[in-house]
Each structure stands twice: as C-alpha cells, then as structure tokens.
Design a protein around this motif. Sequence first.
Motif, PDB file in Angstrom:
ATOM      1  N   SER A  66      -7.553  -2.530   9.659  1.00  0.00           N
ATOM      2  CA  SER A  66      -7.913  -3.209  10.977  1.00  0.00           C
ATOM      3  C   SER A  66      -8.801  -4.873  11.374  1.00  0.00           C
ATOM      4  CB  SER A  66      -8.371  -2.581  11.712  1.00  0.00           C
ATOM      5  OG  SER A  66      -9.835  -1.820  11.772  1.00  0.00           O
ATOM      6  N   PHE A  67      -9.187  -5.169  10.171  1.00  0.00           N
ATOM      7  CA  PHE A  67     -10.468  -6.600  10.735  1.00  0.00           C
ATOM      8  C   PHE A  67     -10.145  -7.282  10.344  1.00  0.00           C
ATOM      9  CE2 PHE A  67     -13.412  -2.851  10.436  1.00  0.00           C
ATOM     10  CZ  PHE A  67     -14.822  -3.595  11.372  1.00  0.00           C
ATOM     11  N   ASP A  68     -10.374  -8.917  10.198  1.00  0.00           N
ATOM     12  CA  ASP A  68      -9.314  -9.951  10.746  1.00  0.00           C
ATOM     13  C   ASP A  68      -9.851 -10.584   9.148  1.00  0.00           C
ATOM     14  OD1 ASP A  68      -8.188 -12.533  10.558  1.00  0.00           O
ATOM     15  OD2 ASP A  68      -8.713 -13.240  12.059  1.00  0.00           O
ATOM     16  N   ALA A  69      -9.228  -9.677   7.719  1.00  0.00           N
ATOM     17  CA  ALA A  69     -10.274 -10.194   6.838  1.00  0.00           C
ATOM     18  C   ALA A  69      -8.740  -9.905   5.485  1.00  0.00           C
ATOM     19  CB  ALA A  69     -10.937  -9.135   6.002  1.00  0.00           C
ATOM     20  N   THR A  70      -8.897 -10.688   3.899  1.00  0.00           N
ATOM     21  CA  THR A  70      -7.463 -10.352   3.442  1.00  0.00           C
ATOM     22  C   THR A  70      -8.392  -9.264   3.064  1.00  0.00           C
ATOM     23  OG1 THR A  70      -8.656 -11.750   1.742  1.00  0.00           O
ATOM     24  CG2 THR A  70      -6.473 -12.801   2.958  1.00  0.00           C
ATOM     25  N   MET A  71      -7.198  -8.269   2.324  1.00  0.00           N
ATOM     26  CA  MET A  71      -7.405  -6.769   2.103  1.00  0.00           C
ATOM     27  C   MET A  71      -7.479  -6.837   0.101  1.00  0.00           C
ATOM     28  SD  MET A  71      -8.953  -4.643   3.095  1.00  0.00           S
ATOM     29  CE  MET A  71      -9.758  -2.761   1.952  1.00  0.00           C
ATOM     30  N   ARG A  72      -8.022  -6.467   0.286  1.00  0.00           N
ATOM     31  CA  ARG A  72      -8.042  -5.890  -1.451  1.00  0.00           C
ATOM     32  C   ARG A  72      -8.352  -4.495  -2.152  1.00  0.00           C
ATOM     33  NH1 ARG A  72      -6.283  -8.894  -6.318  1.00  0.00           N
ATOM     34  NH2 ARG A  72      -7.020  -7.642  -8.271  1.00  0.00           N
ATOM     35  N   ALA A  73      -7.571  -3.503  -2.198  1.00  0.00           N
ATOM     36  CA  ALA A  73      -8.263  -2.521  -2.728  1.00  0.00           C
ATOM     37  C   ALA A  73      -8.181  -2.067  -4.196  1.00  0.00           C
ATOM     38  CB  ALA A  73      -7.005  -1.249  -2.547  1.00  0.00           C
ATOM     39  N   SER A  74      -8.171  -1.409  -5.094  1.00  0.00           N
ATOM     40  CA  SER A  74      -8.406  -0.950  -6.642  1.00  0.00           C
ATOM     41  C   SER A  74      -9.273   0.497  -7.077  1.00  0.00           C
ATOM     42  CB  SER A  74      -9.922  -1.798  -6.576  1.00  0.00           C
ATOM     43  OG  SER A  74     -10.557  -1.610  -7.403  1.00  0.00           O
ATOM     44  N   ASP A  75      -8.628   0.429  -7.608  1.00  0.00           N
ATOM     45  CA  ASP A  75      -9.125   2.497  -8.512  1.00  0.00           C
ATOM     46  C   ASP A  75      -8.699   2.512  -9.765  1.00  0.00           C
ATOM     47  OD1 ASP A  75      -9.802   4.930  -6.572  1.00  0.00           O
ATOM     48  OD2 ASP A  75      -9.286   5.231  -8.495  1.00  0.00           O
ATOM     49  N   PHE A  76      -8.939   3.105 -10.323  1.00  0.00           N
ATOM     50  CA  PHE A  76      -8.698   3.673 -12.038  1.00  0.00           C
ATOM     51  C   PHE A  76      -7.407   4.280 -11.733  1.00  0.00           C
ATOM     52  CE2 PHE A  76     -10.396   7.842 -11.611  1.00  0.00           C
ATOM     53  CZ  PHE A  76      -9.799   7.937 -12.363  1.00  0.00           C
ATOM     54  N   SER A  77      -7.209   4.855 -11.387  1.00  0.00           N
ATOM     55  CA  SER A  77      -5.974   5.859 -10.952  1.00  0.00           C
ATOM     56  C   SER A  77      -5.243   5.705 -10.779  1.00  0.00           C
ATOM     57  CB  SER A  77      -6.430   7.105 -10.847  1.00  0.00           C
ATOM     58  OG  SER A  77      -5.232   7.528 -10.456  1.00  0.00           O
ATOM     59  N   ARG A  78      -4.195   5.451 -11.068  1.00  0.00           N
ATOM     60  CA  ARG A  78      -2.509   5.002 -10.952  1.00  0.00           C
ATOM     61  C   ARG A  78      -2.146   5.537 -10.344  1.00  0.00           C
ATOM     62  NH1 ARG A  78       0.872   1.550 -13.510  1.00  0.00           N
ATOM     63  NH2 ARG A  78      -0.509   1.145 -14.981  1.00  0.00           N
ATOM     64  N   GLU A  79      -2.312   7.032 -10.401  1.00  0.00           N
ATOM     65  CA  GLU A  79      -1.774   8.819  -9.772  1.00  0.00           C
ATOM     66  C   GLU A  79      -2.372   7.873  -8.299  1.00  0.00           C
ATOM     67  OE1 GLU A  79      -0.851  12.871  -9.556  1.00  0.00           O
ATOM     68  OE2 GLU A  79      -1.841  11.916 -11.143  1.00  0.00           O
ATOM     69  N   VAL A  80      -3.798   7.870  -7.785  1.00  0.00           N
ATOM     70  CA  VAL A  80      -4.691   7.536  -6.950  1.00  0.00           C
ATOM     71  C   VAL A  80      -3.362   6.597  -6.086  1.00  0.00           C
ATOM     72  CG1 VAL A  80      -6.362   6.799  -6.680  1.00  0.00           C
ATOM     73  CG2 VAL A  80      -6.599   8.477  -6.046  1.00  0.00           C
ATOM     74  N   ILE A  81      -3.837   5.549  -6.344  1.00  0.00           N
ATOM     75  CA  ILE A  81      -2.912   3.909  -6.140  1.00  0.00           C
ATOM     76  C   ILE A  81      -2.028   4.392  -5.350  1.00  0.00           C
ATOM     77  CG2 ILE A  81      -1.870   2.210  -6.128  1.00  0.00           C
ATOM     78  CD1 ILE A  81      -4.963   1.600  -6.031  1.00  0.00           C
ATOM     79  N   ALA A  82      -0.823   5.311  -5.742  1.00  0.00           N
ATOM     80  CA  ALA A  82       0.390   5.920  -5.387  1.00  0.00           C
ATOM     81  C   ALA A  82       0.018   6.732  -4.002  1.00  0.00           C
ATOM     82  CB  ALA A  82       1.015   5.860  -6.771  1.00  0.00           C
ATOM     83  N   VAL A  83      -0.680   7.573  -4.697  1.00  0.00           N
ATOM     84  CA  VAL A  83      -0.991   8.408  -3.061  1.00  0.00           C
ATOM     85  C   VAL A  83      -1.240   7.121  -1.871  1.00  0.00           C
ATOM     86  CG1 VAL A  83      -1.890   9.781  -2.424  1.00  0.00           C
ATOM     87  CG2 VAL A  83      -1.850  10.219  -4.263  1.00  0.00           C
ATOM     88  N   ALA A  84      -1.997   6.578  -2.671  1.00  0.00           N
ATOM     89  CA  ALA A  84      -2.749   5.757  -0.963  1.00  0.00           C
ATOM     90  C   ALA A  84      -1.913   4.633  -0.843  1.00  0.00           C
ATOM     91  CB  ALA A  84      -3.673   4.827  -1.925  1.00  0.00           C
ATOM     92  N   ARG A  85      -1.148   3.715  -1.586  1.00  0.00           N
ATOM     93  CA  ARG A  85       0.508   2.813  -1.147  1.00  0.00           C
ATOM     94  C   ARG A  85       1.638   3.920  -0.199  1.00  0.00           C
ATOM     95  NH1 ARG A  85       1.338  -1.916  -3.491  1.00  0.00           N
ATOM     96  NH2 ARG A  85       3.483  -1.847  -3.590  1.00  0.00           N
TER      97      ARG A  85
END
Length: 209
Positions: A66-85
């Motif tokens: 919600s902030f006016d900023a470019t956004m990057r998100a990382s995690d070691f877990s492929r599965e948890v990134i899939a859940v986030a997406r």
Amino acid sequence: MKQKPIVEDGIIAGNVYDKYGTKNPLARVLVSRFLESVRELVSRVEPSSIHEVGCGEGNLTRMLCSFDATMRASDFSREVIAVARSGLTDLVDQVEWNIASIYDLDPAVDAANLVVCCEVLEHLEQPERALQVLSALARPWLLVSVPREPLWRVLNLLRGKYLGQLGNTPGHLNHWSTRGFTDFLATRFDLVELRTPLPWTIALCRTKE
C-alpha cells in the motif's frame, strides 16, 4: 487457528499458528496492534523501495504494497512463496518475488531503502550472520520484529499450547527479551524507534555510519 505447517528441507516455513486469520477476538486485537505499529514505522520512513526478507505467506506483504515504493519479497521456501503469490493475485505483478535464503541475498540485487524482516530471526541457526546480511541490504533502514520473551512462551502456556516445549513455538530457536534484542541489533544498527505491542518487540533501525 490451527494449520498444518509448511516444512521444506526439514525447516518449518511460514506460520505454525495462523495468527492473521484467527477468529479469536483477543488474538485479533493483538495482531491488529502489531500491524498498526509496523504500518506507523514504515510511514515514518516513507521508503522509495522495500524488500521484505522472509515474507512467508505474504500476510505483511499486502500491507507493504500500500506504500508508494517498489516492492520485493523473498523467502527460502518455494512452497511458501507459492502460497503468498496465490493469496495476492491482485498484487502479484506489483511484487518482485525471489526464492532465496537470507544468507544468500546479494546487496547488488537485493538492497532496498527499507528492509523489513518480521518474525524471521527467531527461526535462524545463525542470527548474527543474518544480521550482517541485513546490514548490507538496508540502505539505510531496517524494520525488524521478534517475539518478546519470555512473555511469548508464557502466553502460549496460558492458552495450553506447546506444554511439552515449555511454551516454545515449534521452529523458534532464538529467544530475546526486548533489552536483549536491542543489544543484539546494536552490533550492526542504530536504534531509531522501538515499539512493544504485546507480545512482540519491533525496532526501526538505521545502519551505522
């Protein structure tokens, strides 16, 4: 809310207890205060770019978007990134997703005006090494949170959870009081503002000059 934890490479990823989706009214109030503290601290910085390190299922990611900023998100877990997406389909193109361990993040690629690392350090076998990485990524801001101990474990015991582990949440390897955590951060950062919404410690820090 009880949920089956995601385990990848023998490591618990994401939340064991879905505190963001719980229907317990007291837990909802506590989480709401935590999120409001994080939002206020991010607003103070007005970041141009944000990197959420250890984004988990993306519960904070939506708010950070919600902030006016470019956004990057990382995690070691492929599965948890899939859940986030999958949970952020309306924002998925707004976020640059990265599957990587905190230890492998590269300042040349992964640095940001504000690095957010919430509910991560308590899980790590090498928190000092992780803090060194975060100090290289933060240009210059870091917003970081951990459970406030021993209060966190006491509250788990009071609700009858993890009795055999003396209230320790599965996957928590490190335990900091507020004073202990600020002392830990001071090895790499200057503390700018501290918040202690029950039962967390949240710190806004700036890399040392």
